[in-house]
Design a protein around this motif. Structure first.
Motif: not given
Length: 441
Positions: A19-21, A23-30, A166-173, A175-178
Motif C-alpha cells: 500500500a505504501l509503494i 500510495l506514495l507515488p500518487v501523493v507525490i504526483i498530486q 484532483t483529490i477526489f479522483f486521486g482517492f477514488l483511484m 481506493f480502486i487500487a487498494f
C-alpha cells in the motif's frame, strides 16, 4: 549511505508495504502537479487578470479626480465609464476595514490582494467575503471610496474545482487500487495461514490461486507438505513395524523366563520389561504430534483429567488453581498433548518426590507448567536435554527408571507441532526443574 534506520518506520506486513509503494507515488504526483499548477499557471493567470483590472481602476481614479466632490463621484464614473461595470461609492473613514477580508482557502484572493497593494495607488483593503463580488477600498482626494465589481474579473471562476477533482479522483483511484491489491495479496495471506497451520500440526485444504508466482509458491508448499507427511508416515510405520516384530520374541522370552526359578528369572524379567518400555518410548517418539486431529478443548479441564489419572496411578502430583484472565477453548491434538504432559509429569515424579502442575490461559497464549523438587537441569545443558536420546547422567537419577532420553524430546516435538515451545528453567516454588509448554492461541 545506510538506510537501516528506515526499517523502524516501515510497515512490517506485505499489505502495508504494498500500500505504501502504491500510495506514495500518487501523493507525490498530486503534490507536484498541484504546486506547479498553483505557482506557474494559476498564479500567473490571476496576475494577468488583476493587471487588467488595475488598468481599469486607473481610469476610474482619473474620473474621481475630475469629479467636483465625493457626492458626484458615482454619477461621474457611471456617465464616463459605465461600460466597465464598476460601481464607486463614497464611505466614511470609520467604515474602512482594518485589513483584507477573505476565506482561508481563497488562494487567488491572496494573489490579487498582493498585486493590488503593490500597484494601486491609495489601496487600503480588499473584501472578498462575497464570492461573487470584489470590494476594493481606496483613499483618494475625494475621501475613502469603495470600488466594487464582479469577482470573475480578477480570478477564474471556481478555481478550487481543479484541486477538488484532483483529490477526489486521486482517492477514488487509490481506493480502486487498494481493492485490487487486496485481491492480489489474499492468496499470499492464505498461503501463509495454511503454512502456519501446518506448522501447528493442522492439515487445512489449500488450492493455489492468484498470480503465477504465488501459484508456483503454493504448489511448492503442497509438494513440501506431502513429502513431510510421507516421511512422518514412513517413520511411524517403520518404527511401529519394528516394535511389533520385537514384541513376539519378547513374549517368547517372557514365557521362557516364567519356567525358570524366581531367583534366576527376576533380573532377566526386569531386562525384558526395560526393553518393552524402550520399545513403547520409541513408538511414542515416532508418532510424535501427528496422532489425532486438532479439536477445541478447555485446557484446564484437559490437564485436570491428566493429573487425576496420574494420581490414580500413584504419582504424587497436584493441580494448582487456574491462572490468567483468558477464556474459551484452544485447538489441540488431545492424544498428543496428553502424551507430552504425561511425560513431563513422569519425569518430575521420577527425579523428584512430588510435582505441581499449573495452567495459565490468556487471550494470546496457553501455558502448561510442570514443576518438581528434584535436582533440576543445569542451565548450560537444558538445550541438550530436549534432544532425542540424550541422558544427563550427572544431573538426573538414572537408577529410578529405564528411560532412553526421549521424554523431553517428545514433549518438545509436540509443543512445536502446536506452534509453541518447551521451555526449561528452575522452579522458584519447589527448587527443581520447571517445564513450560507455551502455545500461541
Amino acid at each position: 549511505m545506510s538506510f537501516l534506520w528506515l526499517k523502524h518506520y516501515m510497515p512490517r506486513g506485505i499489505y502495508g508495504r504494498a500500500a505504501l509503494i502504491l500510495l506514495l507515488p500518487v501523493v507525490i504526483i498530486q503534490l507536484v502537479v498541484t504546486v506547479l499548477f498553483a505557482q506557474r499557471h494559476f498564479e500567473g493567470v490571476t496576475h494577468q487578470m488583476t493587471d487588467t483590472v488595475l488598468r481599469e481602476l486607473a481610469l476610474v481614479l482619473e474620473v474621481v479626480e475630475d469629479a467636483p466632490n465625493s457626492a458626484g463621484v458615482p454619477a461621474a464614473v457611471a456617465a464616463q465609464l459605465g461600460a466597465l461595470a464598476i460601481d464607486v461609492t463614497p464611505v466614511e473613514r470609520a467604515d474602512l476595514p482594518a485589513g483584507n477580508r477573505m476565506r482561508w482557502y481563497d488562494y487567488s484572493g491572496r494573489v490579487s490582494a498582493r498585486r493590488l497593494a503593490d500597484h494601486l495607488e491609495g489601496f487600503q483593503a480588499l473584501d472578498l467575503n462575497n464570492s461573487n463580488l470584489v470590494r476594493v477600498f481606496v483613499q483618494t482626494e475625494k475621501g475613502p471610496l469603495e470600488i466594487s465589481f464582479d469577482r470573475r474579473r480578477i480570478s477564474a471562476s471556481n478555481p478550487h474545482q481543479l484541486f477538488v477533482y484532483t483529490i477526489f479522483f486521486g482517492f477514488l483511484m487509490t481506493f480502486i487500487a487498494f481493492v485490487y491489491l487486496r485481491n492480489q495479496l489474499r492468496p499470499i495471506k492464505r498461503l501463509a495461514q495454511v503454512a502456519e497451520s501446518f506448522g501447528r500440526g493442522r492439515h487445512e485444504p489449500y488450492s493455489p490461486s492468484g498470480a503465477v508466482e504465488v501459484r508456483s509458491a503454493g504448489n511448492a508448499f503442497i509438494d513440501m507438505r506431502n513429502r513431510i507427511e510421507r516421511h512422518i508416515e514412513q517413520r511411524t510405520l517403520m518404527l511401529s513395524g519394528v516394535s511389533h516384530d520385537l514384541r513376539t520374541p519378547l513374549t517368547r522370552m517372557r514365557l521362557s523366563l516364567s519356567m525358570l526359578e524366581d531367583d534366576e528369572a527376576d533380573p532377566l524379567m526386569q531386562d525384558v520389561d526395560d526393553m518393552q518400555r524402550m520399545l513403547d518410548e520409541f513408538l511414542n517418539f515416532a508418532k510424535g504430534a501427528a496422532e489425532g486431529t486438532p479439536e477445541d478443548v478447555t485446557p484446564y479441564d484437559l490437564v485436570n483429567e491428566i493429573v487425576t489419572e496420574a494420581q490414580r496411578g500413584g504419582r504424587d502430583v497436584v493441580l494448582l488453581d487456574r491462572d490468567g484472565d483468558g477464556t474459551g477453548t484452544v485447538k489441540l491434538r488431545v492424544v498428543a498433548i496428553r502424551r507430552a504432559i504425561d511425560n513431563l509429569i513422569s519425569n518430575a515424579v521420577r527425579y523428584g518426590a512430588r510435582a505441581e502442575v499449573s495452567v495459565m490461559l490468556t487471550d494470546k497464549t496457553l501455558r502448561i507448567r510442570v514443576e518438581d523438587d528434584g535436582p533440576g537441569i543445569p542451565e548450560d545443558r537444558r538445550a541438550e536435554a530436549t534432544r532425542a536420546f540424550t541422558r544427563l547422567d550427572p544431573s538426573r537419577n538414572q537408577d529410578l527408571g529405564g528411560g532412553v532420553g526421549l521424554g523431553l524430546a517428545i514433549a518438545t516435538d509436540i509443543a512445536r507441532a502446536h506452534g509453541g515451545v518447551l521451555r526449561l528453567g528452575e522452579s522458584r516454588r519447589m527448587g527443581g526443574l520447571r517445564a513450560d509448554i507455551v502455545i500461541a492461541r
